[in-house]
Design a protein around this motif. Structure first.
Motif, mmCIF file in Angstrom:
data_model
loop_
_atom_site.group_PDB
_atom_site.id
_atom_site.type_symbol
_atom_site.label_atom_id
_atom_site.label_comp_id
_atom_site.label_asym_id
_atom_site.label_seq_id
_atom_site.Cartn_x
_atom_site.Cartn_y
_atom_site.Cartn_z
ATOM 1 N N LEU B 91 0.832 -1.202 0.000
ATOM 2 C CA LEU B 91 0.000 0.000 0.000
ATOM 3 C C LEU B 91 0.874 1.263 0.000
ATOM 4 O O LEU B 91 0.656 2.182 -0.788
ATOM 5 N N VAL B 92 1.847 1.297 0.883
ATOM 6 C CA VAL B 92 2.711 2.479 1.001
ATOM 7 C C VAL B 92 3.568 2.653 -0.262
ATOM 8 O O VAL B 92 3.740 3.757 -0.761
ATOM 9 N N GLY B 93 4.080 1.538 -0.795
ATOM 10 C CA GLY B 93 5.026 1.603 -1.912
ATOM 11 C C GLY B 93 4.383 1.553 -3.285
ATOM 12 O O GLY B 93 5.034 1.833 -4.288
ATOM 13 N N GLY B 94 3.084 1.173 -3.354
ATOM 14 C CA GLY B 94 2.363 1.174 -4.627
ATOM 15 C C GLY B 94 2.471 -0.135 -5.389
ATOM 16 O O GLY B 94 3.156 -1.074 -4.972
ATOM 17 N N THR B 95 1.801 -0.167 -6.542
ATOM 18 C CA THR B 95 1.713 -1.422 -7.289
ATOM 19 C C THR B 95 3.058 -1.849 -7.888
ATOM 20 O O THR B 95 3.213 -3.003 -8.261
ATOM 21 N N ILE B 96 4.023 -0.939 -7.958
ATOM 22 C CA ILE B 96 5.359 -1.370 -8.421
ATOM 23 C C ILE B 96 5.992 -2.360 -7.437
ATOM 24 O O ILE B 96 6.978 -3.007 -7.750
ATOM 25 N N VAL B 97 5.428 -2.455 -6.233
ATOM 26 C CA VAL B 97 5.930 -3.427 -5.263
ATOM 27 C C VAL B 97 5.469 -4.851 -5.613
ATOM 28 O O VAL B 97 6.099 -5.831 -5.225
ATOM 29 N N ILE B 98 4.382 -4.954 -6.383
ATOM 30 C CA ILE B 98 3.754 -6.262 -6.628
ATOM 31 C C ILE B 98 4.705 -7.315 -7.229
ATOM 32 O O ILE B 98 4.707 -8.457 -6.758
ATOM 33 N N PRO B 99 5.510 -6.993 -8.245
ATOM 34 C CA PRO B 99 6.427 -8.026 -8.740
ATOM 35 C C PRO B 99 7.355 -8.581 -7.644
ATOM 36 O O PRO B 99 7.683 -9.766 -7.652
ATOM 37 N N HIS B 100 7.738 -7.716 -6.715
ATOM 38 C CA HIS B 100 8.598 -8.149 -5.609
ATOM 39 C C HIS B 100 7.788 -8.978 -4.610
ATOM 40 O O HIS B 100 8.299 -9.889 -3.976
ATOM 41 N N LEU B 101 6.515 -8.646 -4.485
ATOM 42 C CA LEU B 101 5.609 -9.408 -3.627
ATOM 43 C C LEU B 101 5.458 -10.838 -4.158
ATOM 44 O O LEU B 101 5.451 -11.803 -3.399
ATOM 45 N N ARG B 102 5.359 -10.960 -5.460
ATOM 46 C CA ARG B 102 5.263 -12.302 -6.073
ATOM 47 C C ARG B 102 6.488 -13.137 -5.710
ATOM 48 O O ARG B 102 6.379 -14.289 -5.293
ATOM 49 N N ARG B 103 7.655 -12.545 -5.892
ATOM 50 C CA ARG B 103 8.881 -13.286 -5.595
ATOM 51 C C ARG B 103 8.999 -13.570 -4.099
ATOM 52 O O ARG B 103 9.525 -14.607 -3.690
ATOM 53 N N ALA B 104 8.468 -12.675 -3.270
ATOM 54 C CA ALA B 104 8.499 -12.890 -1.818
ATOM 55 C C ALA B 104 7.606 -14.074 -1.431
ATOM 56 O O ALA B 104 7.993 -14.934 -0.638
ATOM 57 N N TYR B 105 6.420 -14.126 -2.010
ATOM 58 C CA TYR B 105 5.517 -15.251 -1.738
ATOM 59 C C TYR B 105 6.149 -16.578 -2.174
ATOM 60 O O TYR B 105 6.045 -17.587 -1.498
ATOM 61 N N GLU B 106 6.773 -16.524 -3.341
ATOM 62 C CA GLU B 106 7.420 -17.726 -3.864
ATOM 63 C C GLU B 106 8.529 -18.191 -2.909
ATOM 64 O O GLU B 106 8.651 -19.382 -2.610
ATOM 65 N N TYR B 107 9.310 -17.242 -2.408
ATOM 66 C CA TYR B 107 10.436 -17.589 -1.538
ATOM 67 C C TYR B 107 9.943 -18.093 -0.184
ATOM 68 O O TYR B 107 10.519 -19.018 0.378
ATOM 69 N N TRP B 108 8.884 -17.482 0.313
ATOM 70 C CA TRP B 108 8.314 -17.943 1.597
ATOM 71 C C TRP B 108 7.861 -19.401 1.488
ATOM 72 O O TRP B 108 8.077 -20.211 2.390
ATOM 73 N N GLU B 109 7.231 -19.714 0.368
ATOM 74 C CA GLU B 109 6.763 -21.078 0.114
ATOM 75 C C GLU B 109 7.945 -22.056 0.133
ATOM 76 O O GLU B 109 7.862 -23.139 0.718
ATOM 77 N N ILE B 110 9.030 -21.664 -0.489
ATOM 78 C CA ILE B 110 10.238 -22.496 -0.492
ATOM 79 C C ILE B 110 10.754 -22.672 0.935
ATOM 80 O O ILE B 110 11.113 -23.775 1.350
ATOM 81 N N LEU B 111 10.764 -21.581 1.692
ATOM 82 C CA LEU B 111 11.234 -21.655 3.082
ATOM 83 C C LEU B 111 10.368 -22.619 3.896
ATOM 84 O O LEU B 111 10.873 -23.386 4.716
ATOM 85 N N GLU B 112 9.055 -22.577 3.656
ATOM 86 C CA GLU B 112 8.137 -23.428 4.428
ATOM 87 C C GLU B 112 8.259 -24.899 4.062
ATOM 88 O O GLU B 112 8.049 -25.773 4.892
ATOM 89 N N THR B 113 8.570 -25.147 2.802
ATOM 90 C CA THR B 113 8.599 -26.540 2.357
ATOM 91 C C THR B 113 10.003 -27.127 2.433
ATOM 92 O O THR B 113 10.175 -28.329 2.293
ATOM 93 N N SER B 114 11.003 -26.267 2.690
ATOM 94 C CA SER B 114 12.382 -26.773 2.610
ATOM 95 C C SER B 114 12.891 -27.350 3.928
ATOM 96 O O SER B 114 14.081 -27.594 4.067
ATOM 97 N N ARG B 115 11.984 -27.531 4.907
ATOM 98 C CA ARG B 115 12.463 -28.285 6.092
ATOM 99 C C ARG B 115 11.443 -29.341 6.466
ATOM 100 O O ARG B 115 10.313 -29.256 6.243
#
Lengths: 115, 115, 115, 115, 115, 115
Positions: B91-115
């Motif tokens: 919200l604060v940073g705007g929709t240009i943050v969204i591509p980074h949000l996608r990669r963040a979600y992807e990385y979180w998923e990896i973190l959750e499944t990698s142990r």
């Protein structure tokens, strides 16, 4: 730039009213989201205010910093907590954050002495 | 961009070693501060990690986001807490943050499944 | 970074689905606004796409640029129109925009040849 | 991201040619200025390369950093001089510069070993 | 910050003269390009002014916003068109754009009432 | 914004004192680093000041620019040298740097005439 809390809020309120009177849907909804995003959730209000403060400080938006300092103050966050959050912002954002840090310290002092 | 946690950390470690071997005082101290700033203080570690995450996300630094996602995960923050912090950043940073949000979600998923 | 239009869109769609499945209200509404903001208004769609493109380019968000290039292409904007808009972005945003301009030109070429 | 100097330069050259073939006056002139700005003046070339490097690093433009590292290397700047300039960039720009610093160190190493 | 159109333009003109009197080739040419980039092309002047406005707003440059608001006003763009362009900037750039949006609305009002 | 050198420095000094009195370790060390980074090294002080100036200008931090203009002036850098450095910043950072360039020229003039 005036540092008076009242003046700052009066200008904000006056211009927000004019912007919202304009009936632009996108802007109206963004304003709405702004209220929603900082309400109690799985994270408490205090944490969210600190998140808003740090985001505003690294993006070097003085008015946004002032706004979150005031709400942080209202939520009962201590100066030490606010300062610790701002130290993270200064480290992550670099020394270009320092001029905004000065103004933030000044505004916090006004908030503390104005009641 | 590799999403593997190990690969990311290995590259980080290898290059950090090379940078620190260089004996540049300023850079060495900044690296040091980075460790200090996120240790327990008047704010707890979890809150600090979320502050680091939000600062990284609004400044759109994917590697910084990954780093704070991993430490957030280690500190036991839940996906809901992390997602709420990231929604404020978006919200604060705007929709240009969204591509980074996608990669963040992807990385979180990896973190959750990698142990 | 893959330049294939399909790959780019598939990743976007997959991750957007995961993000929206998360049911975070703020993020959901921001995604919604994004669709609304670029629909026909007092400004036509073509103009709006160029505005989105220029905003994305000066903020140096490659994925956002790709997205607006694709929608610009679908709306029937010519290469000359897109290039003229991008020249304004390069002037306003400076030579640091140039690497993103290279990737934008490359992606536009793919869009033009991929049908 | 490929780190090979040749690959990087080949892509740059190929896309620059396509952009310039487009005959957009504004872009052509900006490209021209870019060549001019870093030529000998009241400041020598080495100093100017370091200025370009620091500007690129605080604005976190990896491709721009690579370009100025290569020209710095060609002008005969030492690793210590380049590192000292980059330490100023890291301090001014904050820890979000660090991931770009890693890639800069990596690229400098490639430049040093590739002849 | 003074909001008067005359004062703003007088300061701009005075300082631009001093800068150009300095005979720095690079800066002179950038100033020149700035005039060229917004003249009629395959895109009309109105569209270009809106592109300049949106670029300025997402980059949060108040003086640049004022300049493009004035030229937008002169070109006959309506408040609704300008507001719609600014709503896209606010969505793309996030809520940190809002303080600049307030000042933009204030300046537009001055432009409308000052003749 | 006041342009008086004395006023600017007095405010800076007053607020820096308050910030440092707060005893936040991270911030104290960042302030310390700031002094260290610009002292004589493999690069001389003049070069470092120009690096600090260009970093500040492309990041559009007026107070940081003023600070480095004053130290550049004290170190004996000429107007031509400073202007050439700033022309690189304007090219790399784009026309949004121009309003900051105006204020920089104004401040330099004050520095030159104030002794």
């Amino acid at each position: 730039m005036s540092n008076s809390v009242e003046e700052f809020n009066a200008y904000r309120a006056k211009m927000n009213d004019k912007i919202l009177a304009d009936n632009n849907k996108i802007i109206k909804r963004i304003f709405n989201l702004d209220t929603n995003a900082f309400s109690e959730g799985v994270l408490d209000k205090k944490t969210k205010e600190l998140l808003g403060l740090v985001a505003s400080l690294v993006l070097r938006c003085d008015d946004c910093v002032k706004y979150h300092l005031e709400t942080s103050h209202k939520e009962g966050l201590s100066k030490d907590q606010v300062a610790e959050a701002m130290s993270i912002a200064t480290l992550v954002g670099g020394t270009i954050v320092i001029p905004h840090l000065r103004r933030a310290y000044e505004y916090w002092e006004i908030l503390e002495t104005s009641r």
